[in-house]
Design a protein around this motif. Structure first.
Motif, PDB file in Angstrom:
ATOM      1  N   LEU A   1       2.162 -15.654  -5.919  1.00 37.53           N
ATOM      2  CA  LEU A   1       0.806 -15.169  -5.663  1.00 37.53           C
ATOM      3  C   LEU A   1       0.315 -14.326  -6.829  1.00 37.53           C
ATOM      4  O   LEU A   1      -0.834 -14.470  -7.281  1.00 37.53           O
ATOM      5  N   ALA A   2       1.178 -13.437  -7.342  1.00 35.46           N
ATOM      6  CA  ALA A   2       0.802 -12.609  -8.485  1.00 35.46           C
ATOM      7  C   ALA A   2       0.510 -13.472  -9.705  1.00 35.46           C
ATOM      8  O   ALA A   2      -0.456 -13.227 -10.444  1.00 35.46           O
TER       9      ALA A   2
ATOM     10  N   THR B   1      -0.465 -16.661  -9.766  1.00 29.05           N
ATOM     11  CA  THR B   1      -1.685 -17.443  -9.542  1.00 29.05           C
ATOM     12  C   THR B   1      -2.938 -16.587  -9.717  1.00 29.05           C
ATOM     13  O   THR B   1      -3.944 -17.033 -10.284  1.00 29.05           O
ATOM     14  N   GLU B   2      -2.877 -15.352  -9.231  1.00 24.55           N
ATOM     15  CA  GLU B   2      -4.043 -14.463  -9.253  1.00 24.55           C
ATOM     16  C   GLU B   2      -4.118 -13.612 -10.524  1.00 24.55           C
ATOM     17  O   GLU B   2      -5.065 -12.841 -10.689  1.00 24.55           O
ATOM     18  N   GLY B   3      -3.120 -13.750 -11.409  1.00 24.22           N
ATOM     19  CA  GLY B   3      -3.135 -12.981 -12.648  1.00 24.22           C
ATOM     20  C   GLY B   3      -2.917 -11.496 -12.447  1.00 24.22           C
ATOM     21  O   GLY B   3      -3.483 -10.676 -13.180  1.00 24.22           O
ATOM     22  N   ILE B   4      -2.086 -11.123 -11.478  1.00 28.53           N
ATOM     23  CA  ILE B   4      -1.836  -9.715 -11.170  1.00 28.53           C
ATOM     24  C   ILE B   4      -0.596  -9.238 -11.913  1.00 28.53           C
ATOM     25  O   ILE B   4       0.473  -9.834 -11.806  1.00 28.53           O
TER      26      ILE B   4
ATOM     27  N   HIS C   1      -3.571  -5.614 -14.505  1.00 29.82           N
ATOM     28  CA  HIS C   1      -4.612  -6.249 -13.706  1.00 29.82           C
ATOM     29  C   HIS C   1      -4.292  -6.027 -12.224  1.00 29.82           C
ATOM     30  O   HIS C   1      -3.381  -6.650 -11.678  1.00 29.82           O
TER      31      HIS C   1
ATOM     32  N   PRO D   1      -4.785  -5.886  -8.085  1.00 34.66           N
ATOM     33  CA  PRO D   1      -5.378  -6.747  -7.056  1.00 34.66           C
ATOM     34  C   PRO D   1      -6.613  -6.110  -6.451  1.00 34.66           C
ATOM     35  O   PRO D   1      -6.718  -4.877  -6.353  1.00 34.66           O
ATOM     36  N   ASP D   2      -7.575  -6.942  -6.031  1.00 30.68           N
ATOM     37  CA  ASP D   2      -8.751  -6.405  -5.373  1.00 30.68           C
ATOM     38  C   ASP D   2      -8.469  -6.241  -3.876  1.00 30.68           C
ATOM     39  O   ASP D   2      -7.391  -6.579  -3.375  1.00 30.68           O
TER      40      ASP D   2
ATOM     41  N   LEU E   1      -7.457  -9.439  -1.859  1.00 30.81           N
ATOM     42  CA  LEU E   1      -6.098  -9.911  -2.112  1.00 30.81           C
ATOM     43  C   LEU E   1      -5.076  -8.991  -1.467  1.00 30.81           C
ATOM     44  O   LEU E   1      -4.063  -9.454  -0.920  1.00 30.81           O
TER      45      LEU E   1
ATOM     46  N   ARG F   1      -4.514  -9.834   2.068  1.00 34.25           N
ATOM     47  CA  ARG F   1      -3.614 -10.988   2.226  1.00 34.25           C
ATOM     48  C   ARG F   1      -2.157 -10.536   2.149  1.00 34.25           C
ATOM     49  O   ARG F   1      -1.315 -10.971   2.935  1.00 34.25           O
TER      50      ARG F   1
END
Length: 405
Positions: free
Chosen positions: A34-35, A37-40, A44, A46-47, A50, A53
């Motif tokens: 997940l990190a 895929t979302e570029g975390i 950076h 998470p918002d 996210l 989730r």
């Protein structure tokens, strides 16, 4: 990232070992993809969407409410198991580590408030937070009230069937993504009386000012501005005048519970430094062959072992019902200072690689520097330790002095 094996001689219960194995699989198999895929990552964050989730996933897997009482679905671990589980989560290196147990937004933020909750609070706040449906933050700190928590200037004025709140809470962890906050407000300035209240984010007169980042580049903190914010009387938590008592009811345990995060992060810095020392070659050999580098690694390992021993000894004392106020402050003081020393030496071992933004040890250096300030500065911990050490002597001296007839 791969799930690290448990160290030989694991100090906790078999149940905690099994829990750690499951949470490591969760971090590796679900949160790492997940990190990615979302570029975390460390740069950076998470918002809010996210994070919701992540909280819900963690709740579904049985991790999010671990710290709650058994009657509310908690795991029932003692304090030793708790610190070991938290250490393992942070040692994973996951950017979602602070969110697996909901430390900035979930059940751990409820603390002693559960004991003062009314049926209304249980239905509208405690239950939804426990189920990862709502996020909560704890708001004490103000521009003029930090270490002196009793100096809060946010006012709660009784008005009809409720209260009107005015003031500013500053540097509140979890504020940018909260749904509601526990606000400690002054209800009698002359007596420095404080009371705790639940304040919903969407109430008129309440707004969140976020957008600033800490030195570690994170945006987990924000300000809560209250301007003629009206709340119902039912939002009062516990008795009037008991706000700080509720807020500080678990301060000894909470101080200890910050140490496994520090040590999990420090272990990452140590492992990165050791791996670099073995791989980096200069003058025809790995730099691990040079005594100067060996000494840096030896000091890092010693600091880590000593800090971890103090953390576990304090956890055992508190788990057995001991007072532990001085010991918890010692643990917070020593672990935060030692963890930063480890990160500092890791930067030194990596050399040029260690000072480039994007390097994990560079990020850990900045993050671990913050822990010497967060949740009670090193100076405040020294004050607490000294007070606990000198209190028996002071009492003995007073008892020995002649008393007036």
């Amino acid at each position: 990232m791969s799930a690290a094996p448990l160290p030989a001689g694991f100090e906790g219960s078999p149940e905690a070992a099994a829990f750690i194995a499951r949470v490591q699989a969760f971090l590796h198999d679900e949160l790492a993809p997940l990190a990615a895929t979302e570029g975390i990552d460390s740069a950076h964050a998470p918002d809010r969407a996210l994070l919701r989730r992540v909280w819900r996933l963690s709740h579904e897997r049985g991790f999010y409410g671990m710290t709650l009482p058994r009657t509310m679905g908690g795991a029932g671990f003692d304090l030793v198991d708790h610190v070991l589980i938290k250490e393992a989560i942070y040692a994973s290196g996951s950017p979602f580590a602070p969110h697996v147990l909901g430390e900035l937004s979930g059940p751990p933020r409820l603390g002693a408030l559960v004991q003062a909750a009314t049926p209304y609070h249980l239905a509208e706040v405690i239950g939804p937070v426990a189920r990862a449906e709502k996020a909560i933050c704890f708001a004490i700190t103000e521009p003029e009230a930090g270490s002196d928590a009793a100096a809060v200037q946010t006012r709660a004025t009784a008005d009809g069937d409720g209260f009107v709140l005015d003031g500013v809470k500053r540097f509140i962890s979890g504020a940018p993504f909260c749904d509601l906050a526990v606000v400690i407000a002054c209800t009698d300035a002359a007596r420095r009386e404080t009371t705790a209240f639940f304040v919903e984010r969407d109430r008129p007169g309440c707004r969140i000012e976020a957008g600033y980042k800490t030195m570690a580049g994170q945006s987990h903190t924000g300000n809560i501005v209250l301007e003629s914010c009206r709340i119902p009387a039912a939002n009062q938590i516990g008795e009037r005048g008991r706000g700080l008592a509720l807020a500080l009811g678990r301060i000894t345990v909470n101080r200890l519970l910050h140490t496994p995060a520090m040590l999990g992060l420090a272990r990452l810095a140590f492992e990165d430094a050791r791996a670099h020392a073995l791989a980096r070659r200069q003058f025809g050999q790995p730099i691990a062959g040079f005594q100067a580098v060996q000494h840096l690694l030896a000091d890092m390992a010693t600091d880590l072992a000593a800090a971890r021993a103090l953390m576990l000894a304090t956890a055992r004392r508190l788990a057995q019902g001991g007072d532990g106020r001085a010991e918890a402050s010692m643990a917070k003081l020593f672990c935060s200072e030692a963890a930063f020393r480890i990160a500092d030496r890791a930067v030194q071992v990596l050399g040029g690689e260690g000072i480039v933004q994007g390097s994990r040890v560079e990020f850990l250096f900045r993050l671990l520097r913050m822990y010497r300030v967060l949740t009670g500065t090193s100076e405040i911990q020294r004050n607490t330790i000294a007070r606990e050490l000198l209190a028996p002597a002071a009492a003995h001296t007073a008892a020995a002095e002649p008393q007036p007839a």
